[in-house]
Structures are given as C-alpha cells and as structure tokens.
Design a protein around this motif. Structure first.
Motif, PDB file in Angstrom:
ATOM      1  N   GLN A   1      10.527 -26.194 -18.739  1.00  0.00           N
ATOM      2  CA  GLN A   1      11.249 -25.046 -18.190  1.00  0.00           C
ATOM      3  C   GLN A   1      10.639 -24.695 -16.834  1.00  0.00           C
ATOM      4  N   VAL A   2      11.478 -24.493 -15.840  1.00  0.00           N
ATOM      5  CA  VAL A   2      11.016 -24.159 -14.493  1.00  0.00           C
ATOM      6  C   VAL A   2      10.837 -22.645 -14.369  1.00  0.00           C
ATOM      7  N   PHE A   3       9.692 -22.224 -13.828  1.00  0.00           N
ATOM      8  CA  PHE A   3       9.464 -20.802 -13.595  1.00  0.00           C
ATOM      9  C   PHE A   3      10.353 -20.305 -12.457  1.00  0.00           C
ATOM     10  N   PRO A   4      10.992 -19.171 -12.628  1.00  0.00           N
ATOM     11  CA  PRO A   4      11.679 -18.559 -11.483  1.00  0.00           C
ATOM     12  C   PRO A   4      10.620 -18.069 -10.506  1.00  0.00           C
ATOM     13  N   ASP A   5      10.902 -18.114  -9.226  1.00  0.00           N
ATOM     14  CA  ASP A   5       9.968 -17.599  -8.232  1.00  0.00           C
ATOM     15  C   ASP A   5      10.359 -16.169  -7.888  1.00  0.00           C
ATOM     16  N   PHE A   6       9.743 -15.240  -8.579  1.00  0.00           N
ATOM     17  CA  PHE A   6      10.066 -13.833  -8.378  1.00  0.00           C
ATOM     18  C   PHE A   6       9.757 -13.362  -6.956  1.00  0.00           C
ATOM     19  N   THR A   7       8.925 -14.123  -6.228  1.00  0.00           N
ATOM     20  CA  THR A   7       8.580 -13.740  -4.850  1.00  0.00           C
ATOM     21  C   THR A   7       9.506 -14.366  -3.824  1.00  0.00           C
ATOM     22  N   ARG A   8      10.350 -15.314  -4.240  1.00  0.00           N
ATOM     23  CA  ARG A   8      11.233 -16.068  -3.336  1.00  0.00           C
ATOM     24  C   ARG A   8      10.443 -16.688  -2.188  1.00  0.00           C
ATOM     25  N   GLY A   9       9.305 -17.288  -2.518  1.00  0.00           N
ATOM     26  CA  GLY A   9       8.493 -17.995  -1.538  1.00  0.00           C
ATOM     27  C   GLY A   9       7.441 -17.156  -0.849  1.00  0.00           C
ATOM     28  N   GLU A  10       7.475 -15.832  -1.041  1.00  0.00           N
ATOM     29  CA  GLU A  10       6.562 -14.954  -0.320  1.00  0.00           C
ATOM     30  C   GLU A  10       5.130 -15.002  -0.866  1.00  0.00           C
ATOM     31  N   TRP A  11       4.925 -15.579  -2.045  1.00  0.00           N
ATOM     32  CA  TRP A  11       3.579 -15.660  -2.614  1.00  0.00           C
ATOM     33  C   TRP A  11       2.620 -16.385  -1.671  1.00  0.00           C
ATOM     34  N   LYS A  12       3.143 -17.237  -0.801  1.00  0.00           N
ATOM     35  CA  LYS A  12       2.292 -18.024   0.090  1.00  0.00           C
ATOM     36  C   LYS A  12       1.569 -17.152   1.110  1.00  0.00           C
ATOM     37  N   ARG A  13       2.092 -15.938   1.336  1.00  0.00           N
ATOM     38  CA  ARG A  13       1.427 -15.056   2.298  1.00  0.00           C
ATOM     39  C   ARG A  13       0.727 -13.873   1.619  1.00  0.00           C
ATOM     40  N   THR A  14       0.578 -13.949   0.308  1.00  0.00           N
ATOM     41  CA  THR A  14      -0.135 -12.902  -0.416  1.00  0.00           C
ATOM     42  C   THR A  14      -1.627 -13.222  -0.446  1.00  0.00           C
ATOM     43  N   HIS A  15      -2.460 -12.258  -0.132  1.00  0.00           N
ATOM     44  CA  HIS A  15      -3.904 -12.486  -0.108  1.00  0.00           C
ATOM     45  C   HIS A  15      -4.465 -12.507  -1.528  1.00  0.00           C
ATOM     46  N   PRO A  16      -5.530 -13.271  -1.748  1.00  0.00           N
ATOM     47  CA  PRO A  16      -6.217 -13.220  -3.042  1.00  0.00           C
ATOM     48  C   PRO A  16      -6.697 -11.805  -3.356  1.00  0.00           C
ATOM     49  N   LEU A  17      -6.991 -11.535  -4.597  1.00  0.00           N
ATOM     50  CA  LEU A  17      -7.461 -10.229  -5.033  1.00  0.00           C
ATOM     51  C   LEU A  17      -8.641  -9.801  -4.176  1.00  0.00           C
ATOM     52  N   THR A  18      -8.594  -8.587  -3.656  1.00  0.00           N
ATOM     53  CA  THR A  18      -9.550  -8.175  -2.623  1.00  0.00           C
ATOM     54  C   THR A  18     -10.713  -7.330  -3.122  1.00  0.00           C
ATOM     55  N   ILE A  19     -10.867  -7.153  -4.435  1.00  0.00           N
ATOM     56  CA  ILE A  19     -11.963  -6.304  -4.902  1.00  0.00           C
ATOM     57  C   ILE A  19     -13.319  -6.970  -4.746  1.00  0.00           C
ATOM     58  N   ILE A  20     -13.340  -8.291  -4.478  1.00  0.00           N
ATOM     59  CA  ILE A  20     -14.597  -8.961  -4.158  1.00  0.00           C
ATOM     60  C   ILE A  20     -14.814  -8.840  -2.660  1.00  0.00           C
ATOM     61  N   LYS A  21     -15.903  -8.223  -2.288  1.00  0.00           N
ATOM     62  CA  LYS A  21     -16.171  -7.984  -0.856  1.00  0.00           C
ATOM     63  C   LYS A  21     -16.977  -9.147  -0.287  1.00  0.00           C
TER      64      LYS A  21
ATOM     65  N   LYS B   1       0.851  -1.183   0.000  1.00  0.00           N
ATOM     66  CA  LYS B   1       0.000   0.000   0.000  1.00  0.00           C
ATOM     67  C   LYS B   1       0.892   1.241   0.000  1.00  0.00           C
ATOM     68  N   ALA B   2       0.813   2.006  -1.059  1.00  0.00           N
ATOM     69  CA  ALA B   2       1.603   3.235  -1.130  1.00  0.00           C
ATOM     70  C   ALA B   2       0.871   4.355  -0.395  1.00  0.00           C
TER      71      ALA B   2
ATOM     72  N   GLU C   1      -4.572   1.949  -1.414  1.00  0.00           N
ATOM     73  CA  GLU C   1      -4.899   0.528  -1.378  1.00  0.00           C
ATOM     74  C   GLU C   1      -3.976  -0.256  -2.311  1.00  0.00           C
ATOM     75  N   PRO C   2      -3.813  -1.575  -2.078  1.00  0.00           N
ATOM     76  CA  PRO C   2      -3.016  -2.394  -3.010  1.00  0.00           C
ATOM     77  C   PRO C   2      -3.634  -2.382  -4.401  1.00  0.00           C
ATOM     78  N   LEU C   3      -2.808  -2.457  -5.419  1.00  0.00           N
ATOM     79  CA  LEU C   3      -3.301  -2.540  -6.789  1.00  0.00           C
ATOM     80  C   LEU C   3      -3.916  -3.914  -7.042  1.00  0.00           C
ATOM     81  N   ASP C   4      -4.758  -4.001  -8.056  1.00  0.00           N
ATOM     82  CA  ASP C   4      -5.391  -5.274  -8.409  1.00  0.00           C
ATOM     83  C   ASP C   4      -4.388  -6.272  -8.992  1.00  0.00           C
ATOM     84  N   GLN C   5      -3.285  -5.777  -9.525  1.00  0.00           N
ATOM     85  CA  GLN C   5      -2.261  -6.645 -10.108  1.00  0.00           C
ATOM     86  C   GLN C   5      -0.911  -6.171  -9.586  1.00  0.00           C
ATOM     87  N   ASN C   6      -0.169  -7.072  -8.950  1.00  0.00           N
ATOM     88  CA  ASN C   6       1.113  -6.660  -8.380  1.00  0.00           C
ATOM     89  C   ASN C   6       2.276  -6.947  -9.329  1.00  0.00           C
TER      90      ASN C   6
END
Length: 466
Positions: free
Chosen positions: A446-466, A47-48, A416-421
């Motif tokens: 081909q293996v995808f690089p993990d740009f989050t270095r494992g942090e994706w597991k603590r990212t919440h789903p898109l929040t625009i659905i209330k 959140k900026a 608020e966080p953007l809809d796409q990070n």
C-alpha cells in the motif's frame, strides 16, 4: 493548496489503496478539477502567535483526559476554562480537582458540559478556548479536531489522530485553512530512552540509519470488563471488526523521528501487512463472560497479532507489530540500527562498533543495566536534563505525559513550532487503515499518501536538540 475541490481530491486519494500514488494524481492525466500548486499555508514548521496565558478546554475526561486536566492545570501559564464529558460525575470531578490546583487562583470559573453528545459543540461556541485537548472514542477524534480548529482553537488529539485516510486529509486541510495547530499527542516520544536515542542518532553515534523495529505489545484484555462505560465498551468493537495494526504510533513515533521521516531527510513510501488468526478475544470472552453476554455474540475477525513492514523513500525499513490480546510481557521494541551500531529497548541496550570505552570491547555484547550510566552521562537529551526530574515527580506514564503537556504549553506561550506537527500525526496514524487494506488484499503493498504534497523536503528536523 489552492484552487482545489477538496471533496473530489479526497475521493481520488482513496485510490491509493489500489496502488495509485499521489504523484500520479497530479500528473498531466489527472482530471482538470484537481490543480496542484505550491502550498503557501504549509504547517510543517508553523509558529502560532504567542499566548501569554493558554485558555484550555477538554473534551473527554475519563482515564486519559482526567489526568491531562490535572497536569495542565499544574503548568504555569494555563487556565482551564471548560470541561466536557458525556458523564456529569467525570466532568464535575475533573473541574473540582483543577480548581483546587493553585489554591483556586488560576482556574476559578470552569464551565462543565455533559449529558448530551453535542455538548462539546456548545462548549466551543460559548467559551472560545485557545486550545482544546481531546481524549475520546477514536471515531470522534477527527470530527472534534476539525470543529475545534474551525472555531479558532488549536487541537490536541489523543492517538490515533483519525481512523480513516479521508479523515486525515480533512484534518490536514482544516489545519492549513485555519492556520491552527493539530497535534496528535504521542507521549512516548518524551520517554527518557526515546529522547536518549534521538540525541544519539542526531549526533551520528550509530552511523547511517538502516532499519527500525517498533511495536505496541500490551495485553489489554481486561478492558473488556468495561462493558457499558469506559475504554473497553467501545474499543472492543474495533478489535473485533478491524483486521490490521490498530495502534501503531507508540512504537512508530519515536523511530520515525530518529529517521527524520517527514522532516527533510526521508519519508514513508509503502507498507505491507499480515495478521495472525483471531482467537484470543473469543477465548477470553468465553472464559470470563456468560454465554449470552454481548461479548460472546461478536464474530471476532481482527487478528491477535499484526506485523507490518514499512519501506521509506530512501530504502530504509521499519517493522511494526501490534498485539493487545496475547499473554506476554509489555514491549515497544524501540530498536534503531545503523552502520556503526544498534540501540534497542525493553530492556535498554546499546551496541556500538568498537565497543564502549570501559564497558565492552566490541559490538558483540550489549551495554545495559548499570553500565549504561556512561551512555547517559554523554548523550542524555537536553530536554530530559531540564525536565526529567520534574516530569517523574508529576507522573503520567513515568513522566512522559507531563513532559509532553509542558512542551505543548511552552511552545504555545513562546510562539515556537510544536515538537510534532499535523503531518507526522497523519503519517503515523495512516499505518492503521493501510495495514487493514494490505491484510485484506493478502499482503499487497500500500502506498502512503503524501499529506505534505512534497513539502516535507523543506521541513527542518526536530529542533529541541540545540
């Protein structure tokens, strides 16, 4: 990410194309100068600080950028302060149109920069915008986005976010270091059908998700008539020299969000890819241009149609196709299949186990056409309920562009966080270089690089659905 030699890190991650995962890079056998630690600057739910007025600059105001400029100027809480393009007429034309919006009260002093390829750097230095919208040649996206963030502005980039994996890593590092957003502007995620299906998936209507199909099938050969200026003047060389899926995100973005990929539930794991023969562009050039024309001097090596299969961490599959050459109707497939039903696009269709009350008795028949009204009444996405009519009026690919830009401004103003990070933009765009490697290696996974270095597991789903 701390205590890390970024240059060495990026060099090492290039080994992914040969089948080495990031997990192995961070194992006890990894070299001592690469130290992985928990990332305390993770941008997944960033959140900026709120911006009362978003001061906006644009780089590239051709077909896409000029539309963005006008629509951004129409949104409350924005001020267009600068526009840059190689061509003077494009820069000044967009600035004039923006000035007229709002009766000239909000966008009074728009600086225009043009003529020299480095004028965008001068613009960033002199105007110090809050946000920069980049709609240029693909090869410039990463360079401009990184420079934008380092100058203190949020970066919004047309698709793809970058061309190479190395560029994507640099974007991730720059975003984390500067604590600035870098969003790839995947407008298709804001389509009415895509939002409807996202809502239905979130509500569990089709059960556990198993498989998706995504594509960008769009005959764009006419762009080759843009010989010296315009999209075809640079994009044709990509088609000719690169063999893979060069434009995956329009189809992939929505289905990735249906599956909550990179957002706590699942993630990209690996990809295999195959291309057809490269014939269509050569035939088109021979038919429509003189023999001595530059389009007839190119050796076209990029296959007309590419098919790639993604395997996710959970074991789901996604088929992605790309073809901008063949004479066939437009489609993005947009199919998502679950244990209780299937949702599909082009045309919009719904099939649910047990049928849809008052329409079908079972899943052997599609609900489509006028019969979809019952589906829309029950599952219309709340964002479309709020903005759909306005977006359709404002236009831009049926309103998708306006809704996307409106949401960007809304999130920046509300903090608020953007809809796409930034990570989603990199994962979706990574399909291109990974598919090129797989095709070159005869379909080797081909293996995808993990740009989050494992942090994706603590990212919440898109929040625009209330």
């Amino acid at each position: 990410m701390k205590n890390i030699d970024r240059r060495n890190f990026i060099k090492k991650t290039a080994l992914i194309g040969a089948g080495m995962s990031l997990g192995r890079l961070f194992s006890s056998n990894a070299s001592n100068d690469v130290l992985f630690e928990p990332n305390d600057r993770y941008m997944g739910g960033f959140k900026a600080p709120k911006l009362d007025t978003v001061r906006i600059a644009l780089i590239g105001v051709g077909a896409r950028g000029s539309s963005h400029a006008i629509q951004l100027a129409s949104i409350a809480g924005t001020e267009i302060i600068a526009i840059c393009d190689l061509y003077e007429d494009l820069a000044k034309s967009s600035a004039l149109k923006c000035t007229h919006i709002g009766k000239g009260l909000r966008h009074k002093h728009i600086g225009t920069y043009y003529g020299d390829e480095d004028q965008w750097k001068v613009m960033l230095e002199e105007t110090k915008p809050d946000a920069v919208f980049i709609a240029t040649n693909w090869n410039n996206h990463a360079l401009m986005a990184i420079a934008t963030m380092k100058k203190g502005a949020h970066a919004f980039v047309e698709v793809p976010i970058a061309v190479t994996l190395e560029e994507m890593w640099e974007i991730v590092f720059a975003s984390e270091q500067t604590q600035k957003h870098c969003m790839m502007m995947e407008n298709v995620n804001y389509g009415r059908e895509e939002l409807l299906y996202l809502n239905m998936c979130r509500q569990g209507v089709i059960g556990e998700l198993l498989h998706a199909e995504a594509s960008y099938i769009h005959d764009l050969r006419e762009q080759m008539y843009n010989v010296d200026r315009g999209t075809g003047s640079w994009r044709t060389y990509h088609y000719a020299k690169r063999n893979g899926n060069l434009y995956p995100t329009h189809g992939l973005g929505p289905v990735a969000q249906y599956m909550n990929l990179v957002r706590g539930e699942d993630n990209f794991s690996s990809l295999v890819s195959f291309s057809t023969l490269a014939l269509g562009r050569k035939y088109f050039a021979e038919k429509n241009f003189p023999k001595a024309h530059k389009w007839n001097q190119i050796n076209y090596t990029g296959g007309d149609l590419n098919t790639s299969i993604i395997k996710t961490t959970m074991g789901r599959t996604i088929m992605i196709q790309w073809d901008e050459t063949s004479p066939r109707p437009y489609t993005r497939h947009n199919l998502i299949q679950g244990t209780k039903g299937t949702l599909a696009g082009f045309p919009t269709r719904v099939s649910l186990e047990g049928g849809v009350e008052g329409v079908t008795e079972d899943h052997h028949n599609w609900v489509q056409g006028d019969h979809l009204e019952k589906i829309y009444e029950k599952y219309e996405h709340p964002l479309y309920v709020r903005l759909g009519k306005l977006s359709e009026k404002m236009g831009g690919h049926g309103g998708k562009d306006f809704m996307m830009l409106f949401r960007i401004v809304e999130c920046l103003r509300q903090g608020e966080p953007l809809d796409q990070n930034v990570y989603e933009g990199c994962f979706w765009s990574a399909v291109s270089p990974l598919s090129e490697r797989s095709v070159e290696q005869g379909g080797t996974p081909q293996v995808f690089p993990d740009f989050t270095r494992g942090e994706w597991k603590r990212t919440h789903p898109l929040t625009i659905i209330k």
